[in-house]
Structures are given as C-alpha cells and as structure tokens.
Design a protein around this motif. Structure first.
Motif, PDB file in Angstrom:
ATOM      1  N   TYR A  47       0.005  -0.695  -0.462  1.00  0.00           N
ATOM      2  CA  TYR A  47      -1.084  -1.223   0.028  1.00  0.00           C
ATOM      3  C   TYR A  47      -0.921  -2.466   0.575  1.00  0.00           C
ATOM      4  O   TYR A  47      -1.551  -2.847   1.631  1.00  0.00           O
ATOM      5  CB  TYR A  47      -1.982  -1.497  -1.181  1.00  0.00           C
ATOM      6  CG  TYR A  47      -3.356  -2.368  -0.853  1.00  0.00           C
ATOM      7  CD1 TYR A  47      -4.516  -1.851  -0.106  1.00  0.00           C
ATOM      8  CD2 TYR A  47      -3.292  -3.670  -1.463  1.00  0.00           C
ATOM      9  CE1 TYR A  47      -5.456  -2.588   0.032  1.00  0.00           C
ATOM     10  CE2 TYR A  47      -4.355  -4.416  -1.337  1.00  0.00           C
ATOM     11  CZ  TYR A  47      -5.587  -3.970  -0.192  1.00  0.00           C
ATOM     12  OH  TYR A  47      -6.374  -4.907  -0.003  1.00  0.00           O
ATOM     13  N   SER A  51      -1.544  -3.661   4.548  1.00  0.00           N
ATOM     14  CA  SER A  51      -2.510  -4.813   4.979  1.00  0.00           C
ATOM     15  C   SER A  51      -1.898  -5.792   5.617  1.00  0.00           C
ATOM     16  O   SER A  51      -2.524  -6.394   6.283  1.00  0.00           O
ATOM     17  CB  SER A  51      -2.936  -5.213   3.482  1.00  0.00           C
ATOM     18  OG  SER A  51      -2.133  -5.766   2.774  1.00  0.00           O
ATOM     19  N   GLY A  57      -4.206   0.366   8.760  1.00  0.00           N
ATOM     20  CA  GLY A  57      -5.183   0.240   7.209  1.00  0.00           C
ATOM     21  C   GLY A  57      -6.341  -0.499   7.307  1.00  0.00           C
ATOM     22  O   GLY A  57      -7.030  -0.598   8.550  1.00  0.00           O
ATOM     23  N   VAL A  58      -6.502  -1.240   6.240  1.00  0.00           N
ATOM     24  CA  VAL A  58      -7.900  -1.846   6.018  1.00  0.00           C
ATOM     25  C   VAL A  58      -7.713  -3.345   6.671  1.00  0.00           C
ATOM     26  O   VAL A  58      -7.029  -4.085   6.822  1.00  0.00           O
ATOM     27  CB  VAL A  58      -7.990  -2.245   4.644  1.00  0.00           C
ATOM     28  CG1 VAL A  58      -9.353  -2.944   4.557  1.00  0.00           C
ATOM     29  CG2 VAL A  58      -8.011  -0.838   3.917  1.00  0.00           C
TER      30      VAL A  58
END
Length: 58
Positions: A47, A51, A57-58
């Motif tokens: 994650y 990021s 990604g987000v």
C-alpha cells in the motif's frame, strides 16, 4: 456418495484425534500470529509503495 461409509470414516478420524498439549497450542498460536503479522506488514508495504508512486494506486 455413500453416507454411512463417510460417517464411519469421520468417526474413525475423530477417535484418532487428540487435543493438543498447552505447549503445542502455544507454538501453533505463535506461528499463526507471526504469519498474520507478516501478511499484514506485506500488505501495508505494498500500500505504501503504491501510494508513493505517482499515477499508480489511490
């Protein structure tokens, strides 16, 4: 599927099974806990990498 045969084999396995000693239980618990923590850390690491990369990604 022969139900009486299946029940007899399940009963035979249950008769052979025994409860673990407290030492065995603690060892299995520690190993399972370490695996859960390792998978969680790996997911967090992925994650964080996703990021930090721009456009992914987000």
């Amino acid at each position: 599927m022969d139900v009486p045969y299946d029940l007899n084999s399940y009963i035979r396995v249950l008769k052979l099974a025994s409860t673990p000693s407290s030492e065995e239980f603690l060892q299995v618990s520690k190993i399972a806990g370490a695996g859960i923590i390792l998978i969680g850390f790996l997911g967090f690491l992925i994650y964080m990498i996703m990021s930090l990369l721009p456009g992914v990604g987000v």
